[in-house]
Design a protein around this motif. Sequence first.
Motif, short mmCIF file in Angstrom:
data_model
loop_
_atom_site.label_atom_id
_atom_site.label_comp_id
_atom_site.label_asym_id
_atom_site.label_seq_id
_atom_site.Cartn_x
_atom_site.Cartn_y
_atom_site.Cartn_z
N ASN A 1 -41.71 -20.66 13.38
CA ASN A 1 -43.17 -21.32 13.55
C ASN A 1 -44.15 -20.56 14.33
OD1 ASN A 1 -42.49 -23.11 11.52
ND2 ASN A 1 -41.63 -24.15 12.72
N ASN B 1 -37.07 -21.41 14.19
CA ASN B 1 -37.31 -21.38 12.92
C ASN B 1 -38.67 -20.55 12.61
OD1 ASN B 1 -35.68 -23.56 11.81
ND2 ASN B 1 -36.85 -25.04 13.13
N ILE C 1 -30.41 -26.91 20.74
CA ILE C 1 -31.65 -26.68 21.81
C ILE C 1 -30.73 -25.83 22.84
CG2 ILE C 1 -33.24 -26.95 23.46
CD1 ILE C 1 -34.47 -28.84 21.48
N LEU C 2 -31.00 -24.55 23.31
CA LEU C 2 -30.36 -24.10 24.57
C LEU C 2 -31.22 -23.99 25.45
CD1 LEU C 2 -27.96 -21.90 25.67
CD2 LEU C 2 -29.50 -20.17 24.74
P1 5GP Z 1 -39.82 -21.45 16.26
O1 5GP Z 1 -41.33 -21.38 16.40
O2 5GP Z 1 -39.33 -20.19 16.29
O3 5GP Z 1 -39.21 -22.61 15.69
O4 5GP Z 1 -39.23 -22.00 18.14
C1 5GP Z 1 -39.84 -21.10 18.96
C2 5GP Z 1 -40.41 -21.61 20.26
O5 5GP Z 1 -39.82 -22.88 20.29
C3 5GP Z 1 -40.16 -20.77 21.39
O6 5GP Z 1 -41.37 -20.32 21.80
C4 5GP Z 1 -39.33 -21.87 22.36
O7 5GP Z 1 -40.71 -22.13 23.22
C5 5GP Z 1 -39.32 -23.06 21.50
N1 5GP Z 1 -37.79 -22.99 21.65
C6 5GP Z 1 -37.08 -23.00 20.17
N2 5GP Z 1 -35.73 -23.29 20.23
C7 5GP Z 1 -35.65 -23.28 21.67
C8 5GP Z 1 -34.42 -23.45 22.30
O8 5GP Z 1 -33.34 -23.58 21.82
N3 5GP Z 1 -34.49 -23.54 23.59
C9 5GP Z 1 -35.84 -23.44 24.49
N4 5GP Z 1 -35.75 -23.38 25.66
N5 5GP Z 1 -36.86 -23.30 23.76
C10 5GP Z 1 -36.75 -23.42 22.43
#
Ligand code: 5GP
Length: 188
Positions: free
Chosen positions: A130, A128, A19-20
């Motif tokens: 989602n 990912n 996580i960033l």
């Molecule tokens: P996904 O649904 O693509 O897996 O993750 C996207 C959502 O998760 C983003 O809208 C964000 O809120 C959160 N997110 C995913 N990875 C990170 C990260 O490394 N840092 C932060 N601050 N939020 C993340």
Amino acid sequence: MQELKDRIMRDGRCLEGGILKVDNFINHQMDPMLMKACAIEFVRLFANEKFNKIVTIEASGIAPAILVGSLLNLPVVFAKKKVPSTMDNYLMTEVFSFTKRRSYEIVVDKRFLGPNDRVLFIDDFLANGNAAKGVLDLVNKSGASLAGMGFIIEKAFQQGGEELRRQGIHVESLAIVESLDNCEIKLR
Ligand code: 5GP
């Protein structure tokens, strides 16, 4: 986008689990000038796409989305994470949160997304995919169409970007994180 990359290297922090943390300029305290520069870049990258609406998910997507909407004079719809008691005719889908490690529902009122809409989705992170897939599901259920998806930060070591591009979606990310291994931020 160099300004964004410099800011990530200066102020971004790496947390366990890939996580960033960028809560000093995107996710908690916001830098409006940097968000505006991001919006200008999104407008440039999607200049060849036609759309009449910007869609995002609350909360962190709202700032960049609204700045894109203000530059293009287009309405911005944000999918909500709780159904308001005043909302009775809505579309719903489930999203698994990468950072919170649980599923949640997102909803959008049918009055604000329908067959006459072609949308640009804007969000803070692509991990990912989602959240993006959840919004795509709402767009499909509503009969609207998708013009593209723009993310401030994409993490290339997770599968979202690859999956969305494989589906033929026009995906643009302003900064791409190659790796957070050993808590070292490596950008493309
Ligand atoms: P996904 O649904 O693509 O897996 O993750 C996207 C959502 O998760 C983003 O809208 C964000 O809120 C959160 N997110 C995913 N990875 C990170 C990260 O490394 N840092 C932060 N601050 N939020 C993340």
